[in-house]
Enzyme design. Structure first.
Site, short mmCIF file in Angstrom:
data_model
loop_
_atom_site.label_atom_id
_atom_site.label_comp_id
_atom_site.label_asym_id
_atom_site.label_seq_id
_atom_site.Cartn_x
_atom_site.Cartn_y
_atom_site.Cartn_z
N THR A 193 0.95 -1.21 0.01
CA THR A 193 0.06 0.07 0.16
C THR A 193 0.99 1.26 0.05
OG1 THR A 193 0.08 0.07 2.54
CG2 THR A 193 -2.01 -1.13 1.44
N GLU B 1 -5.58 -3.77 -1.05
CA GLU B 1 -6.22 -4.93 -0.09
C GLU B 1 -7.20 -5.73 -0.82
OE1 GLU B 1 -5.64 -1.82 0.83
OE2 GLU B 1 -4.67 -1.88 2.49
P1 ADP Z 1 -3.52 3.98 -1.76
O1 ADP Z 1 -4.15 5.19 -2.34
O2 ADP Z 1 -3.45 3.93 -0.02
O3 ADP Z 1 -2.40 3.50 -2.36
P2 ADP Z 1 -5.21 2.15 -3.02
O4 ADP Z 1 -4.63 2.50 -4.36
O5 ADP Z 1 -5.51 0.84 -2.86
O6 ADP Z 1 -4.59 2.68 -2.08
O7 ADP Z 1 -6.52 3.13 -2.83
C1 ADP Z 1 -7.92 2.48 -2.48
C2 ADP Z 1 -8.42 3.61 -1.86
O8 ADP Z 1 -8.64 4.65 -3.12
C3 ADP Z 1 -9.91 3.30 -1.46
O9 ADP Z 1 -10.28 3.00 -0.38
C4 ADP Z 1 -10.55 4.81 -1.62
O10 ADP Z 1 -10.64 5.34 -0.73
C5 ADP Z 1 -9.96 5.47 -3.01
N1 ADP Z 1 -10.90 4.91 -4.16
C6 ADP Z 1 -10.51 3.96 -5.02
N2 ADP Z 1 -11.54 4.09 -6.06
C7 ADP Z 1 -11.97 5.04 -5.83
C8 ADP Z 1 -13.49 5.63 -6.26
N3 ADP Z 1 -13.86 5.37 -7.42
N4 ADP Z 1 -13.89 6.76 -5.88
C9 ADP Z 1 -13.40 7.06 -4.61
N5 ADP Z 1 -12.38 6.68 -3.93
C10 ADP Z 1 -11.92 5.71 -4.47
#
Ligand code: ADP
Length: 554
Positions: free
Chosen positions: A198, A343
């Site tokens: 992450t 995750e």
């Molecule tokens: P990080 O940004 O922590 O590296 P991820 O890429 O796994 O982790 O991001 C996951 C997070 O991104 C989700 O928990 C959510 O908050 C946000 N997210 C993903 N897709 C969307 C979406 N379509 N709209 C709003 N938020 C989103």
């Protein structure tokens, strides 16, 4: 440790089907055998366009698997990549995991200290990397004692005459010097397949360790028509990087569908992506909103249309309605809003209209399409209040979003952070509503929600309204300390080049669109917004930057 799970009861009458383990090697084997002539086209870091077929990809992946064996890599060992989207990276995807080792895709946009941290944490033994990242690798190599071999993903002619990286091999030499006589091994489908960290906005990054089974199931599910809808009719260009949650599974779901695959390499600017869309007749793509911003701006400024591009998945952060409207109305591109996280491999939901929505007025349809969407079969979700009590699916009650399913982590790699689950559900850290038809809408990340006088203000809504203003290119809303209300919203805005808008005009623009007490207390103008390694606005940085900002109402 939640693996292995307790043995389940067995029926006295078991099914009589072949028990084949779900292994990712079967995907490239299938693609090479059944869609052997389908093309994989890559814009290389070297600058030129490379093209070959799934059959050749499979052949070179087997050569690489032999080479990795020669380097002493065994089942379960970690092999890392620092690479753009390209055919060599795809070969590594299959050679590493297919041979039973674990592919660790590193996000090159992380801070060098974080890169060194995750390489050491993962105990990577081999690092394959693109030419672009030679300086980054030189900077961290001394700290990465476990890496025995470095492989530069290029031909002999591009190898540096001198480098500080010891044990540096040439990728093409490795491929050339090994035979493709290699049979993919069979092993337990629950074996580790890939490792993704992450982004670690708070604390150190944590690893999500996917299994072969979870990866294959995710690939099946994400290719479905109600999800990414990938088939051999398509030409797919994943803009989302292969170092960002396995490019949302596209390196698996596209080959299993037999679609033509187009890789953009390092050239992710609007012009380069547009040219590749046109020259390769791309029909479908996927990426975070910030990359679409670049592409839409380029196409708009140059009065260009897309000849074949018809559908895109947008996720990673909320797709601003203005962006969705521009893609649909001006460019005739269908937008599938999707949500997921590292995750979750990452796919959780995808948004599409149902048959009963066909007659709805356009505005009503758009309101649905704006949501993050419907659960994909395999994923279950629920929303709960602070005490863990489940909230109704009424489209207005909002709470913490929890998920479960076979491609959602049960614990982080090396049990980092302890047991993340709550009664068998994974808490996503997002706040959402779910409507009676099962459409989920994210209102915010729980750490970004603005807590005003004990009530929550969701920032995504506030940002969506701001970006609907013609002069606003990007907007982010953050909570700033307030003596009476604890926190109040501050809107940070990047104005479109050549346009102007005042604070007062923007605040007026909110009138009638939102409850009065949600109205931002102030607006500040910025040249850019800080973006993280996966192209998302770093709100923690913004909060830090504006923590002394004095609101007019304070
Ligand atoms: P990080 O940004 O922590 O590296 P991820 O890429 O796994 O982790 O991001 C996951 C997070 O991104 C989700 O928990 C959510 O908050 C946000 N997210 C993903 N897709 C969307 C979406 N379509 N709209 C709003 N938020 C989103």
């Amino acid at each position: 440790m939640s693996y292995p799970q307790s043995p389940l009861p067995r029926s006295p009458l078991m099914g009589q089907m072949m028990n084949q383990p779900l292994l990712v090697s079967s995907i490239i084997e299938f693609a090479a055998r059944h869609f052997g002539n389908s093309e994989i086209v890559s814009r290389r870091v070297e600058g030129d366009i490379h093209r070959y077929t799934y059959r050749e990809c499979h052949q070179r992946a087997r050569r690489l698997a032999n080479a990795l064996q020669g380097l002493g890599i065994e089942i379960g060992d970690r092999v890392a990549t620092l690479a753009w989207n390209g055919y060599r990276h795809l070969e590594a995807y299959y050679a590493v995991s297919g041979s039973g080792a674990v592919l660790h895709t590193i996000n090159p946009r992380l801070h060098p200290d974080q890169i060194a941290y995750i390489i050491n944490h993962a105990e990577d033994q081999v690092l394959l990397f693109d030419l672009t990242f030679l300086p980054a690798v030189e900077a961290v190599a001394a700290q990465c004692k476990q890496i025995k071999t470095y492989v530069l993903m290029c031909g002999r002619d591009r190898m540096p005459a001198e480098t500080r990286v010891a044990n540096l091999l040439c990728y093409e030499d490795l491929i050339d010097s090994h035979s493709d006589d290699y049979a993919w091994p069979r092993f337990d489908e629950n074996s580790a397949c890939t490792l993704c960290y992450t982004s670690g906005t708070t604390g150190n990054p944590k690893g999500a360790l996917y299994s072969h089974r979870s990866t294959v199931l995710h690939a099946y599910a994400s290719a479905m028509p109600g999800a990414l809808n990938v088939s051999a009719k398509d030409t797919v260009l994943p803009v989302v990087p292969m170092f960002h949650v396995n490019a949302w599974g596209l390196p698996y779901s596209v080959p299993l569908s037999g679609a033509k695959l187009v890789f953009p390499g390092a050239a992710l600017d609007g012009k380069s992506v547009y040219e590749l869309f046109e020259s390769e007749k791309v029909t479908f793509s996927a990426g975070v909103p910030t990359v679409w911003l670049g592409l839409i701006n380029y196409a708009t400024q140059n009065k260009l249309k897309f000849s074949t591009f018809r559908r895109t998945v947008i996720g990673g952060s909320a797709c601003p309605p203005a962006m969705m409207n521009a893609l649909i109305d001006e460019f005739d591109v269908e937008v599938v809003h999707a949500w997921g996280m590292t995750e979750m491999s990452p796919l959780g939901t995808a948004c599409m209209l149902q048959a009963k929505h066909a007659e709805l007025p356009r505005e009503e349809q758009r309101k649905i399409l704006q949501k993050q969407g419907h659960a994909v079969y395999g994923v279950d979700m629920k929303i709960v209040d602070d005490d863990g009590k489940e909230l109704p699916w009424d489209g207005s009650s909002y709470g913490h979003l929890l998920v479960k399913g076979p491609w959602i982590i049960s614990s982080y790699y090396k049990e980092e952070g302890g047991d993340p689950l709550q009664d068998g559900w994974f808490p996503t850290g997002d706040v959402a509503t779910i409507d009676p038809d099962g459409y989920m809408q994210i209102t915010d990340r729980s750490k970004d929600v603005i807590k005003s006088g004990g009530e929550w203000i969701g920032t995504i809504d506030l940002e969506n309204i701001a970006t609907a203003h013609p002069a606003v290119m990007q907007a982010a809303c953050i909570g700033v300390a307030h003596p009476k209300w604890d926190e109040r919203p501050l809107l940070v805005v990047v104005v479109r080049p050549g346009m102007a808008v005042s604070r007062e005009e923007l605040l007026k623009f909110y009138e009638g669109k939102i409850a009065k007490w949600w109205l931002p207390d102030d607006v500040v103008f910025a040249d850019t917004l800080p973006l993280g390694g996966t192209g998302k606005v770093q709100k923690n940085k913004l909060r830090e930057l504006y923590k002394e900002h004095k609101l007019p109402t304070a």
